[in-house]
Design an enzyme around this catalytic site. Sequence first.
Site, PDB file in Angstrom:
ATOM      1  N   GLY A  51      57.911  87.243  27.459  1.00 28.98           N
ATOM      2  CA  GLY A  51      57.377  88.181  28.430  1.00 28.98           C
ATOM      3  C   GLY A  51      57.627  87.652  29.833  1.00 28.98           C
ATOM      4  O   GLY A  51      57.496  86.451  30.080  1.00 28.98           O
TER       5      GLY A  51
ATOM      6  N   ASN B 287      46.435  28.557   6.657  1.00 27.52           N
ATOM      7  CA  ASN B 287      47.867  28.794   6.433  1.00 27.52           C
ATOM      8  C   ASN B 287      48.060  29.345   5.023  1.00 27.52           C
ATOM      9  O   ASN B 287      47.639  28.734   4.042  1.00 27.52           O
ATOM     10  CB  ASN B 287      48.655  27.496   6.597  1.00 27.52           C
ATOM     11  CG  ASN B 287      50.149  27.735   6.518  1.00 27.52           C
ATOM     12  OD1 ASN B 287      50.811  27.960   7.530  1.00 27.52           O
ATOM     13  ND2 ASN B 287      50.706  27.680   5.325  1.00 27.52           N
TER      14      ASN B 287
ATOM     15  N   GLY C 239      46.375  81.995  13.272  1.00 29.28           N
ATOM     16  CA  GLY C 239      47.684  82.368  12.749  1.00 29.28           C
ATOM     17  C   GLY C 239      47.971  81.773  11.379  1.00 29.28           C
ATOM     18  O   GLY C 239      47.551  80.655  11.069  1.00 29.28           O
TER      19      GLY C 239
ATOM     20  N   ARG D  69      48.393  47.816   6.885  1.00 32.27           N
ATOM     21  CA  ARG D  69      47.762  49.052   6.425  1.00 32.27           C
ATOM     22  C   ARG D  69      46.327  49.165   6.956  1.00 32.27           C
ATOM     23  O   ARG D  69      45.809  48.234   7.583  1.00 32.27           O
ATOM     24  CB  ARG D  69      47.802  49.103   4.901  1.00 32.27           C
ATOM     25  CG  ARG D  69      49.216  49.224   4.327  1.00 32.27           C
ATOM     26  CD  ARG D  69      49.256  49.016   2.830  1.00 32.27           C
ATOM     27  NE  ARG D  69      48.361  49.936   2.136  1.00 32.27           N
ATOM     28  CZ  ARG D  69      47.979  49.775   0.871  1.00 32.27           C
ATOM     29  NH1 ARG D  69      48.402  48.723   0.175  1.00 32.27           N
ATOM     30  NH2 ARG D  69      47.178  50.648   0.301  1.00 32.27           N
TER      31      ARG D  69
ATOM     32  N   HIS E  55      55.454  34.629   5.319  1.00 36.25           N
ATOM     33  CA  HIS E  55      56.520  35.168   4.480  1.00 36.25           C
ATOM     34  C   HIS E  55      55.994  35.779   3.190  1.00 36.25           C
ATOM     35  O   HIS E  55      55.130  35.220   2.529  1.00 36.25           O
ATOM     36  CB  HIS E  55      57.537  34.083   4.044  1.00 36.25           C
ATOM     37  CG  HIS E  55      57.668  32.923   4.950  1.00 36.25           C
ATOM     38  ND1 HIS E  55      58.543  32.905   5.994  1.00 36.25           N
ATOM     39  CD2 HIS E  55      57.031  31.718   4.975  1.00 36.25           C
ATOM     40  CE1 HIS E  55      58.453  31.741   6.622  1.00 36.25           C
ATOM     41  NE2 HIS E  55      57.536  31.012   6.026  1.00 36.25           N
TER      42      HIS E  55
ATOM     43  N   ALA F 178      54.256  31.137   1.497  1.00 38.01           N
ATOM     44  CA  ALA F 178      55.132  32.219   1.051  1.00 38.01           C
ATOM     45  C   ALA F 178      54.839  32.604  -0.394  1.00 38.01           C
ATOM     46  O   ALA F 178      54.614  31.747  -1.247  1.00 38.01           O
ATOM     47  CB  ALA F 178      56.589  31.795   1.191  1.00 38.01           C
TER      48      ALA F 178
ATOM     49  N   SER G 254      50.824  24.638  -4.759  1.00 35.32           N
ATOM     50  CA  SER G 254      51.832  25.685  -4.978  1.00 35.32           C
ATOM     51  C   SER G 254      51.894  26.107  -6.442  1.00 35.32           C
ATOM     52  O   SER G 254      51.764  25.286  -7.349  1.00 35.32           O
ATOM     53  CB  SER G 254      53.199  25.174  -4.538  1.00 35.32           C
ATOM     54  OG  SER G 254      53.208  24.914  -3.155  1.00 35.32           O
TER      55      SER G 254
END
Length: 451
Positions: free
Chosen positions: A144, A363, A14, A319, A349, A366, A409
């Site tokens: 039908g 670890n 179709g 993802r 975070h 953030a 950091s």
Amino acid sequence: MTARSSLTIVLAAGEGTRMRSHLPKVLHPVAHQTLLAHVLTAAPKGTGTSLAVVIGPDHQAVADEARRIRPDAVTFVQAERLGTAHAVLAAREAIARGVDDLLIAFGDTPLISAETFARLRAPLANGAALAALGFRAADPAGYGRFIVEGDRLVAIREQADASADERKIDLCNAGVMAIDGRRALAILDKIGNANSKGEYYLTDAVEIVREQGWESVVIETSEDEVRGINTKAQLAEAESVMQARLRKAAMEAGVTLIAPETVYLSADTVFGKDVTIEPFVVIGPGVSIADGTVIHSFSHIVETTLGRNVSIGPYARLRPGTSLGDGARIGNFVETKAATLEAGVKVNHLSYIGDATVGANSNIGAGTITCNYDGFKKHKTIIGQGAFVGTNSSLVAPVKIGNGAYIGSGSVITRDVPDDAMALERNQQTIREGGAARYREMKTRGKKPEK
């Protein structure tokens, strides 16, 4: 007793013009799988079974999808669209090989089940020439109608040809049939096109069977199971029915859905026991979730494997190519892609971990980013076991962080860091005693502060 052989012919030629889409109708998705994939998955498979898919001209994508789902599928082209019986006979070569049971289904009925196909075949083993699938319609207008005498189906009457009494019948034709394979061509070849459209209708097979003195029967199913998809609105309705099925099956398998109606699953989602899913979670295709894992609200997961006792979210995006070991944690506003995080890893975070491997019990602070793309190619970041990456760090791939290493950091790491080493990359901090007070004074006087 020898199992009966079968040929399933799925009609998928179709155009689907009412979908208002460039995509062939049967390739539209329900629960992250195409309409065609659902039907082919439900069709009989295994020893003694064969599968044919009838497609339209220039529908190579449909043929490719059929073979992706069922490598045993053989495709046939219906060059002209001259009715359902004409479409079935496009696969004449497959029918002529001879089978016990010929099943005829439609590629736009994604809710049909393997159990229904099995029930439809059963009467053929007892001598029936034809079994037609029917349903009790809430509103039979346009369908039908099945005309039955006792246990036998004697005719399928289209709405336009039905009498006033026949229009009151709510047992309607779903279009799906099983025909005795040894008599199939004898039946199908007798179907003519003496009608206003000049088409060959599969429904005429019922009266041909009756004329031959053979038996036709009705197998009933729910209206939901045989929903055909012709519009985007009907696609949405089928999605709703499918999601309700998937949620129910998940909960029966031991999954806790806090607000089931807000969770969207994929047809191939695999759950362990004692999994908990909070409201407003979307699980796309290719996801496997092991025992004890918790998915917090507003998380989106695709093509991902989650180990036992993993925690995801809230507001996490996993993802394709993500794999999390037992006890790993992905927190709020974390995105992963093509990333393997081993057991006990924490990324709690505001981080992006892509094209990366993170060793057990590391670890990730953030704001950490794996900088995997240089504008031309993707590169890999490898983080060893027990490593600590401080907040707001950028790991510029390709780069390796050793076992037990510490990253200070705010660092931008561009070179490999050995095991148990500490890497710190930031400008020297400058402190000017009284500088803040002088700055405020200058601003209030409208003057620029001294350098």
